[in-house]
Design an enzyme around this catalytic site. Structure first.
Site, PDB file in Angstrom:
ATOM      1  N   ASN A 233      50.580 -42.774  23.228  1.00  0.00           N
ATOM      2  CA  ASN A 233      51.140 -41.454  22.943  1.00  0.00           C
ATOM      3  C   ASN A 233      50.155 -40.319  23.180  1.00  0.00           C
ATOM      4  O   ASN A 233      50.559 -39.172  23.333  1.00  0.00           O
ATOM      5  CB  ASN A 233      51.674 -41.394  21.515  1.00  0.00           C
ATOM      6  CG  ASN A 233      50.695 -41.925  20.509  1.00  0.00           C
ATOM      7  OD1 ASN A 233      50.330 -43.099  20.561  1.00  0.00           O
ATOM      8  ND2 ASN A 233      50.246 -41.076  19.607  1.00  0.00           N
TER       9      ASN A 233
ATOM     10  N   THR B 119      58.168 -45.353  12.912  1.00  0.00           N
ATOM     11  CA  THR B 119      57.243 -45.705  11.822  1.00  0.00           C
ATOM     12  C   THR B 119      57.883 -46.797  10.966  1.00  0.00           C
ATOM     13  O   THR B 119      57.249 -47.817  10.653  1.00  0.00           O
ATOM     14  CB  THR B 119      56.930 -44.460  10.961  1.00  0.00           C
ATOM     15  OG1 THR B 119      56.323 -43.476  11.800  1.00  0.00           O
ATOM     16  CG2 THR B 119      55.999 -44.785   9.812  1.00  0.00           C
TER      17      THR B 119
ATOM     18  N   SER C 160      62.122 -44.599  19.280  1.00  0.00           N
ATOM     19  CA  SER C 160      62.319 -43.464  18.374  1.00  0.00           C
ATOM     20  C   SER C 160      63.160 -42.381  19.058  1.00  0.00           C
ATOM     21  O   SER C 160      62.925 -42.058  20.227  1.00  0.00           O
ATOM     22  CB  SER C 160      60.946 -42.897  17.994  1.00  0.00           C
ATOM     23  OG  SER C 160      61.090 -41.716  17.253  1.00  0.00           O
ATOM     24  N   GLY C 161      64.131 -41.817  18.327  1.00  0.00           N
ATOM     25  CA  GLY C 161      65.061 -40.847  18.902  1.00  0.00           C
ATOM     26  C   GLY C 161      64.408 -39.595  19.456  1.00  0.00           C
ATOM     27  O   GLY C 161      64.724 -39.140  20.552  1.00  0.00           O
TER      28      GLY C 161
ATOM     29  N   CYS D 290      47.932 -35.668  15.390  1.00  0.00           N
ATOM     30  CA  CYS D 290      47.990 -34.355  14.758  1.00  0.00           C
ATOM     31  C   CYS D 290      48.951 -34.479  13.591  1.00  0.00           C
ATOM     32  O   CYS D 290      50.124 -34.178  13.710  1.00  0.00           O
ATOM     33  CB  CYS D 290      48.481 -33.352  15.780  1.00  0.00           C
ATOM     34  SG  CYS D 290      47.980 -31.698  15.422  1.00  0.00           S
TER      35      CYS D 290
HETATM   36  N1  PLP Z   1      54.678 -44.835  18.070  1.00  0.00           N
HETATM   37  C1  PLP Z   1      54.408 -43.921  19.013  1.00  0.00           C
HETATM   38  C2  PLP Z   1      53.782 -44.360  20.305  1.00  0.00           C
HETATM   39  C3  PLP Z   1      54.713 -42.568  18.787  1.00  0.00           C
HETATM   40  O1  PLP Z   1      54.424 -41.656  19.726  1.00  0.00           O
HETATM   41  C4  PLP Z   1      55.295 -42.201  17.553  1.00  0.00           C
HETATM   42  C5  PLP Z   1      55.605 -40.796  17.243  1.00  0.00           C
HETATM   43  O2  PLP Z   1      54.893 -39.895  17.563  1.00  0.00           O
HETATM   44  C6  PLP Z   1      55.558 -43.202  16.598  1.00  0.00           C
HETATM   45  C7  PLP Z   1      55.231 -44.498  16.893  1.00  0.00           C
HETATM   46  C8  PLP Z   1      56.184 -42.855  15.271  1.00  0.00           C
HETATM   47  O3  PLP Z   1      57.521 -42.569  15.501  1.00  0.00           O
HETATM   48  P1  PLP Z   1      58.467 -41.835  14.413  1.00  0.00           P
HETATM   49  O4  PLP Z   1      58.064 -40.407  14.440  1.00  0.00           O
HETATM   50  O5  PLP Z   1      59.854 -42.055  14.945  1.00  0.00           O
HETATM   51  O6  PLP Z   1      58.273 -42.480  13.114  1.00  0.00           O
END
Ligand code: PLP
Length: 358
Positions: A132, A50, A178-179, A306
């Site tokens: 996602n 994010t 993202s970790g 969600c």
């Molecule tokens: N982008 C995608 C495709 C994701 O699946 C997610 C998390 O679910 C994010 C961005 C956001 O990531 P973070 O939770 O590390 O901020």
């Protein structure tokens, strides 16, 4: 990672404890780049994707190769909300790419849009590598190639692809990971950017100038080490694990359709991540189904974002033209490194028995 929690030094301090933390941090950085096969890029650690997206999806980013400053954004409507709502462009500077019924961007449409853009070198194109909710893959290689050809910058949210499939052959100018999506800790992520083509002069977090000015704030060394370790593991046997996961997922989907022919699988015929299954049992609303599945010990998500525990309408399925009644029934199963045949069977039993529940 646990051992590094004992390191007391601030990685930006000059004393020996600081230098020791710095060394661990730089090793983690190099390991992440090597695991991802992205040594042409620089990596700045962030708190997650994010933050990564909010940092780079901003007007003012410098397109070094074209000697221009970015003022416009072209974005796909199926991006994560962190991109759609987190970018810093004013609405009159944003254009949305159309997608097909599987949520895929058409390369020819982007080509036409770039050809009709007065100065494509001031444009940033944002298309994720994999969705996602549905796992559907975007043609990132072709899109990145097209952006190069027309002088635009390409940003790709690679959160879902990293550690599951190899990154695209043509690496986008900027990528975000993202970790917690690769089996690492939450609260850590990274921006990978091509330093010859991109400069981020106006980052989201400013102050101490850490992470080469891209992200201020004392470095999360343990998180960085956790991310590096998770990526190393995930990328070590990428092909074999992808095959195993696709076997679990495809077996589950085939068995589910055999039992319940009315089931709809979203993006079924499109190229997808090996681990994701997005499906709907018509008439079984996700909000209730998730609770019934949870009671059966099965942790699924709804197809929609969600957030804060609420099930909201999926903008992804909407962009794909899925009818609202069906979209409300969307469920998403993600298989991971710990998932077994037994888990897939339990999932099948639990989903099949939704039918019997009122
Ligand atoms: N982008 C995608 C495709 C994701 O699946 C997610 C998390 O679910 C994010 C961005 C956001 O990531 P973070 O939770 O590390 O901020």
């Amino acid at each position: 990672m646990v051992a590094v929690l004992d390191h007391v030094g601030n990685a930006s301090s000059v004393h020996r404890f600081g230098r020791s933390s710095r060394q661990v941090l730089e090793t983690a950085r190099a390991d992440c780049l090597a695991s991802l096969g992205a040594n042409s890029h620089r990596l700045a650690f962030t708190s997650g994707a994010t933050e990564g997206l909010a940092t780079c999806l901003r007007p003012g980013v410098q397109h070094l190769a074209a000697k221009t400053t970015i003022t416009e954004l072209i974005i796909s409507p199926t991006e994560h909300v962190a991109a759609l709502e987190g970018h810093g462009f004013s609405p009159d500077r944003v254009r949305t790419l159309p997608v097909d019924g599987a949520g895929r961007v058409d390369v020819a449409t982007l080509k036409a849009m770039l050809e009709n853009t007065p100065n494509p070198a001031k444009t940033m194109v944002c298309v994720q590598a994999a969705n996602n909710e549905t796992g559907v893959l975007q043609p990132v290689d072709d899109l990145a190639g097209l952006c190069r050809e027309h002088g635009a910058l390409m940003v790709s949210d690679c959160v879902q692809m990293a550690g599951r499939l190899p990154l695209p052959d043509i690496l986008p100018d900027v990528m975000v990971i993202s970790g917690h999506k690769v089996g690492g800790p939450t609260g850590i992520g990274a921006i990978l950017f091509d330093p010859i083509r991109v400069h981020i002069p106006n980052p989201l977090l400013r102050g101490g100038g850490q992470e080469r000015g891209v992200r201020a704030g004392t470095e999360n060394v343990a998180g960085a080490v956790g991310l590096a370790a998770a990526l190393k593991d995930a990328c070590a046997d990428l092909d074999q694990e992808a095959q195993r996961l696709a076997g679990l997922r495809d077996g589950f989907e085939a068995a589910l359709k055999a039992r319940m022919p009315e089931v709809v699988i979203f993006g079924e015929r499109a190229p997808r991540l090996p681990n994701t299954s997005s499906f709907a049992v018509p008439g079984k609303e996700a909000a209730l189904a998730l609770m019934q599945l949870d009671l059966a010990g099965v942790a699924l998500s709804s197809g929609s974002a969600c957030s804060s525990g609420k099930v909201s309408e999926s903008h992804v399925l909407k962009a794909m033209g899925v009818a609202p009644d069906l979209a409300r029934c969307a469920l998403r199963a993600s298989f991971g490194f710990a998932s077994t045949d037994h888990d897939a069977e339990r999932l099948l039993e639990a989903v099949s028995s939704l039918k019997a529940l009122a």
